[in-house]
Motif scaffolding. Structure first.
Motif, PDB file in Angstrom:
ATOM      1  N   SER A  33       0.834  -1.206   0.000  1.00  0.00           N
ATOM      2  CA  SER A  33       0.000   0.000   0.000  1.00  0.00           C
ATOM      3  C   SER A  33       0.866   1.251   0.000  1.00  0.00           C
ATOM      4  O   SER A  33       0.586   2.229  -0.713  1.00  0.00           O
ATOM      5  CB  SER A  33      -0.921   0.004   1.223  1.00  0.00           C
ATOM      6  OG  SER A  33      -1.781  -1.107   1.206  1.00  0.00           O
ATOM      7  N   LEU A 229      -8.507   0.125  12.311  1.00  0.00           N
ATOM      8  CA  LEU A 229      -8.661  -0.583  11.040  1.00  0.00           C
ATOM      9  C   LEU A 229      -9.721  -1.676  11.140  1.00  0.00           C
ATOM     10  O   LEU A 229     -10.540  -1.857  10.230  1.00  0.00           O
ATOM     11  CB  LEU A 229      -7.323  -1.187  10.610  1.00  0.00           C
ATOM     12  CG  LEU A 229      -6.251  -0.203  10.135  1.00  0.00           C
ATOM     13  CD1 LEU A 229      -4.925  -0.925   9.910  1.00  0.00           C
ATOM     14  CD2 LEU A 229      -6.689   0.497   8.844  1.00  0.00           C
ATOM     15  N   ALA A 233     -13.329  -1.851   9.212  1.00  0.00           N
ATOM     16  CA  ALA A 233     -13.679  -3.014   8.389  1.00  0.00           C
ATOM     17  C   ALA A 233     -15.020  -3.604   8.805  1.00  0.00           C
ATOM     18  O   ALA A 233     -15.859  -3.942   7.954  1.00  0.00           O
ATOM     19  CB  ALA A 233     -12.573  -4.070   8.499  1.00  0.00           C
ATOM     20  N   HIS A 236     -17.879  -1.424   7.749  1.00  0.00           N
ATOM     21  CA  HIS A 236     -18.110  -1.526   6.297  1.00  0.00           C
ATOM     22  C   HIS A 236     -18.977  -2.742   5.983  1.00  0.00           C
ATOM     23  O   HIS A 236     -19.945  -2.655   5.220  1.00  0.00           O
ATOM     24  CB  HIS A 236     -16.768  -1.629   5.579  1.00  0.00           C
ATOM     25  CG  HIS A 236     -16.886  -1.885   4.105  1.00  0.00           C
ATOM     26  ND1 HIS A 236     -17.307  -0.923   3.205  1.00  0.00           N
ATOM     27  CD2 HIS A 236     -16.660  -3.014   3.374  1.00  0.00           C
ATOM     28  CE1 HIS A 236     -17.329  -1.435   1.995  1.00  0.00           C
ATOM     29  NE2 HIS A 236     -16.944  -2.704   2.063  1.00  0.00           N
ATOM     30  N   PRO A 268      -2.165  -4.399   8.178  1.00  0.00           N
ATOM     31  CA  PRO A 268      -3.261  -4.060   7.258  1.00  0.00           C
ATOM     32  C   PRO A 268      -3.600  -5.195   6.308  1.00  0.00           C
ATOM     33  O   PRO A 268      -4.768  -5.430   5.998  1.00  0.00           O
ATOM     34  CB  PRO A 268      -2.718  -2.837   6.504  1.00  0.00           C
ATOM     35  CG  PRO A 268      -1.723  -2.224   7.432  1.00  0.00           C
ATOM     36  CD  PRO A 268      -1.089  -3.376   8.146  1.00  0.00           C
ATOM     37  N   ARG A 269      -2.579  -5.925   5.860  1.00  0.00           N
ATOM     38  CA  ARG A 269      -2.845  -7.013   4.922  1.00  0.00           C
ATOM     39  C   ARG A 269      -3.689  -8.100   5.578  1.00  0.00           C
ATOM     40  O   ARG A 269      -4.654  -8.604   5.005  1.00  0.00           O
ATOM     41  CB  ARG A 269      -1.536  -7.613   4.414  1.00  0.00           C
ATOM     42  CG  ARG A 269      -1.739  -8.844   3.534  1.00  0.00           C
ATOM     43  CD  ARG A 269      -0.431  -9.429   3.060  1.00  0.00           C
ATOM     44  NE  ARG A 269       0.227  -8.548   2.115  1.00  0.00           N
ATOM     45  CZ  ARG A 269       1.462  -8.772   1.637  1.00  0.00           C
ATOM     46  NH1 ARG A 269       2.135  -9.816   2.040  1.00  0.00           N
ATOM     47  NH2 ARG A 269       2.003  -7.936   0.779  1.00  0.00           N
ATOM     48  N   ASN A 272      -7.253  -6.809   6.096  1.00  0.00           N
ATOM     49  CA  ASN A 272      -7.982  -6.758   4.819  1.00  0.00           C
ATOM     50  C   ASN A 272      -8.330  -8.146   4.313  1.00  0.00           C
ATOM     51  O   ASN A 272      -9.420  -8.374   3.764  1.00  0.00           O
ATOM     52  CB  ASN A 272      -7.151  -6.015   3.771  1.00  0.00           C
ATOM     53  CG  ASN A 272      -7.019  -4.536   4.079  1.00  0.00           C
ATOM     54  OD1 ASN A 272      -7.860  -3.976   4.783  1.00  0.00           O
ATOM     55  ND2 ASN A 272      -5.977  -3.905   3.578  1.00  0.00           N
ATOM     56  N   ARG A 273      -7.405  -9.096   4.504  1.00  0.00           N
ATOM     57  CA  ARG A 273      -7.656 -10.450   4.012  1.00  0.00           C
ATOM     58  C   ARG A 273      -8.796 -11.115   4.785  1.00  0.00           C
ATOM     59  O   ARG A 273      -9.720 -11.686   4.194  1.00  0.00           O
ATOM     60  CB  ARG A 273      -6.381 -11.282   4.110  1.00  0.00           C
ATOM     61  CG  ARG A 273      -6.539 -12.702   3.571  1.00  0.00           C
ATOM     62  CD  ARG A 273      -5.207 -13.407   3.438  1.00  0.00           C
ATOM     63  NE  ARG A 273      -4.518 -13.505   4.705  1.00  0.00           N
ATOM     64  CZ  ARG A 273      -3.347 -12.922   4.970  1.00  0.00           C
ATOM     65  NH1 ARG A 273      -2.764 -12.172   4.052  1.00  0.00           N
ATOM     66  NH2 ARG A 273      -2.765 -13.068   6.148  1.00  0.00           N
ATOM     67  N   GLY A 276     -12.054  -9.024   4.264  1.00  0.00           N
ATOM     68  CA  GLY A 276     -12.436  -9.097   2.856  1.00  0.00           C
ATOM     69  C   GLY A 276     -13.080 -10.432   2.517  1.00  0.00           C
ATOM     70  O   GLY A 276     -14.099 -10.490   1.822  1.00  0.00           O
TER      71      GLY A 276
END
Length: 706
Positions: A33, A229, A233, A236, A268-269, A272-273, A276
């Protein structure tokens, strides 16, 4: 961070001869990022040309080497003033390429293969000379170029060594700078698998330090950043999926994060994984799972795949359905459960969980699965907890477990939506595929569908009476469960019908019971159902709570059933004893339990009137059992119930069979231990029982003081 790196690059270019920078951070620390933001920052300022080289995207060393120069050449402007520079970069690639690949490298320089081959043979074509010409061309342009090499930690050891050599030996060109992105420990481990470094971590560290002149270490996420974070998430997903959180879910989500996940959501990865994938796949099962449990299972799938597979492999054990666990639940006196916790720890370790994470993962499994929690505490089977888990569609309940691992409700599963569609169709008096599916479920998975129906029906639902009729229609096809470790289908159906009858007015209940009793299977069904009613109203339970009160229809419904049983047996008076079996014996026992006087009177009349032989009746009434959990197990004899002897009359039985009993063989010294079902063994059981009766009825001998 991106702006800081941009300023650093400008300072390095102005004040230093350094050309290799390292962006160092652990896996998932957000390096990619930051690199994307850096590209955007440099592009906006129009001061740098940026080439983004991803070495792990190439399949072999040769294509990787070719791609390195191809990306650099492609990043150069397309104007005429850069034409010579692009050709020179292509010649550098050709000079270091294997001669066999010269045709491919010709395309990089813009020359025909034949001309390039001629130049390499006849001209000043050494790598050094070609490299110097490229140096001069780039110096003349005086334009800084940044080559970003991302995710070096994904390479195999030989590929990594090739990339580092390209940067260190051949890629050192005027005005060309390199920003390497990697996890340092991973690179050290990879270099230790090469002949250049060997097994020495110090040599690997020194090699990196010689290559990377300016090092940028990414700091770990601070707790506030991590929480922010995660919070963003989850908000969202909640917004996209219109999630409505209950107080219970909020409490379980907080515990899930605080105790198990937040520490491991450290980049963050990773965040997000995990979120997500949760967002992507939750839509497939959103009405069939609990969101908090689904998030936890998704985390296991992404961060602990070995444990995720282990949970599926030990499905029966995490749900408390293994033969060992079921047998243990039937043996409450067994106290030695100390090895269960060690067994779960070993299973988690075998799932390749790092030692420092074992306790956290075990805690998460105990949080999700009541059976695991109980066994980790060396406790028994948590049936009450399982009901709570099922009520919220949790992964720890057998009816919902598979929904979490199948990206949807599996074909052999039963979706809650199907249950609701069937209820709505039954209430409307309409046929539907959902009703047909419920009928099949009643025959194949009675307990599962009964459990779901009980929780989805309203108190005054119009579907109750049609559903009762549907259960009664399927009842003749159900298995009674004898010889298994679980409750039979008939017992589950009886429990469901009793639950449904409790929600009807008394007059409707009595009418329905009367209709059912017109058929033998319906009579069997209702005979068992009315036995569910407590004998006394509002009995006190041992724990101080009040048991379920006797329903207002119980007496009248029982009378309807006993009248039907009496009429049914009246038609069986002339039936030979040899054919009075299968459903007839259980039906008589039920009658005896509901109406002892009339059932006993009927049986005595069969003997008194000479229709049945007394000894044959007693042998016929010897009960049997099969070994639980063994398919096709042979019937083993148990005992002659005192009830049948009392029904006929103890004194009369002993008087009429006295001569036979005097000659009958005695039981073994150790007693009878479930002998095989043979005629001789039935006589042995009867004789043993009657001798016990005779002993009990003998007057006591007067004592010495009498």
């Amino acid at each position: 961070m991106a702006e800081h790196i941009g300023k650093l690059l400008t300072r390095v270019r102005r004040e230093s001869d350094s050309s290799v920078l390292g962006l160092v951070g652990p896996w998932g620390s957000g390096k990619s990022s930051i690199l994307r933001m850096l590209e955007e920052h440099l592009a906006e300022r129009h001061e740098w040309i940026v080439a983004h080289f991803t070495p792990w995207a190439y399949s072999d060393a040769e294509s990787l080497q070719r791609g390195f120069f191809a990306e650099l050449r492609a990043a150069l402007p397309k104007g005429r003033q850069w034409k010579q520079t692009r050709q020179t970069i292509g010649k550098v690639a050709a000079a270091v390429a294997p001669l066999a690949s010269i045709g491919e490298y010709a395309g990089l320089s813009g020359e025909a293969p034949a001309n390039l081959l001629r130049d390499l043979i006849t001209g000043d074509t050494s790598v050094s000379a070609t490299h110097q010409r490229a140096q001069q061309a780039l110096k003349d342009q005086d334009q800084p170029i940044l080559v970003i090499l991302d995710d070096l930690d994904r390479l195999e050891a030989p590929e990594l060594l090739l990339v580092l050599k390209l940067v260190r030996m051949i890629g050192r060109l005027t005005n060309v700078y390199y920003l390497l992105s990697y996890d340092e420990q991973t690179l050290i481990d990879l270099l230790m698998h090469t002949s250049l470094v060997g097994k020495s971590p110090e040599r690997a560290q020194n090699y990196l330090e010689k290559l990377v002149q300016v090092r940028l270490d990414l700091p770990s996420l601070r707790p506030y950043q991590r929480s922010a974070l995660v919070h963003r998430a989850i908000n969202h997903i909640s917004s996209r999926r219109s999630l409505i959180w209950s107080e219970d879910q909020e409490a379980r989500y907080k515990k899930l994060m605080d105790d198990y996940l937040l520490e491991r959501l450290d980049s963050p990865r990773t965040i997000n994984r995990v979120f997500g994938q949760t967002d992507a796949f939750y839509e497939l099962v959103h009405d069939e799972v609990d969101f908090v449990d689904y998030l936890a299972v998704t985390w296991l799938r992404t961060e602990e795949p070995g444990v995720h597979r282990m949970v599926q492999r030990y499905r029966a054990e995490v749900l408390g359905e293994s033969d060992e666990q079921l047998q243990r639940s039937f043996s409450p006196r067994q106290k030695d459960l100390s090895g269960l916790a060690t067994r779960w720890r070993t299973r988690v370790q075998d799932g390749a969980t790092q030692d420092r994470h074992v306790d956290t993962v075990l805690g998460l499994l105990a949080h999700l699965f009541p059976v695991v929690r109980a066994e980790m505490r060396s406790q028994g089977h948590p049936s009450y907890d399982l009901d709570l888990v099922g009520a919220r569609r949790g992964v720890g309940h057998p009816d919902y477990f598979d929904n979490y691992f199948s990206y949807g409700v599996p074909t052999e599963g039963l979706a809650d939506k199907v249950v609701m569609d069937a209820i709505n169709a039954l209430a409307a008096g309409a046929s539907s595929p959902a009703v047909d599916r419920i009928a099949i479920e009643l025959r194949q998975h009675t307990g599962r569908v009964a459990w779901k129906l009980k929780r989805r029906l309203g108190q005054s639902d119009r579907a109750i009476l049609p559903l009762l009729r549907l259960v009664a229609e399927q009842y003749p096809r159900l298995d009674d469960g004898r010889g298994t470790l679980s409750f039979g289908q008939t017992a589950e159906a009886n429990s469901l019908s009793y639950h449904l009858l409790l929600q009807l007015p008394p007059a409707d209940v009595v009418a329905f019971v009367g209709d059912c009793c017109r058929t033998p299977s319906g009579l069997d069904h209702m005979s068992e159902v009315v036995r569910f009613a407590p004998k006394n109203p509002a009995e006190e339970a041992g724990n101080g709570l009040r048991r379920e009160t006797r329903p207002p229809w119980a007496d009248e419904a029982t009378r309807v059933v006993t009248d039907a049983l009496r009429e049914h047996h009246a038609h069986l008076r002339d039936m030979p004893l040899s054919t009075f079996s299968l459903n007839h014996l259980p039906r008589w026992w039920t009658w005896w339990q509901l109406d002892t006087q009339n059932a006993s009177q009927w049986l005595r009349a069969q003997v008194d009137d000479g229709r049945w032989d007394l000894l044959a009746v007693l042998k016929h009434w010897v009960s049997g059992a099969r070994i639980m959990g063994v398919s096709n197990a042979q019937l083993r004899l148990s005992e002659l119930s005192d009830a049948v002897v009392e029904a006929i009359g103890v004194e009369r039985v002993l008087r009429d069979l006295g001569s036979w009993l005097a000659l009958a063989p005695a039981a073994p010294a150790g007693g009878l231990d479930h002998p095989e079902d043979t005629e001789a063994n039935r006589e042995l059981v009867v004789a043993h029982s009657l001798r016990q009766w005779a002993t009990r009825l003998q007057p006591r001998s007067p004592g010495p003081e009498s």
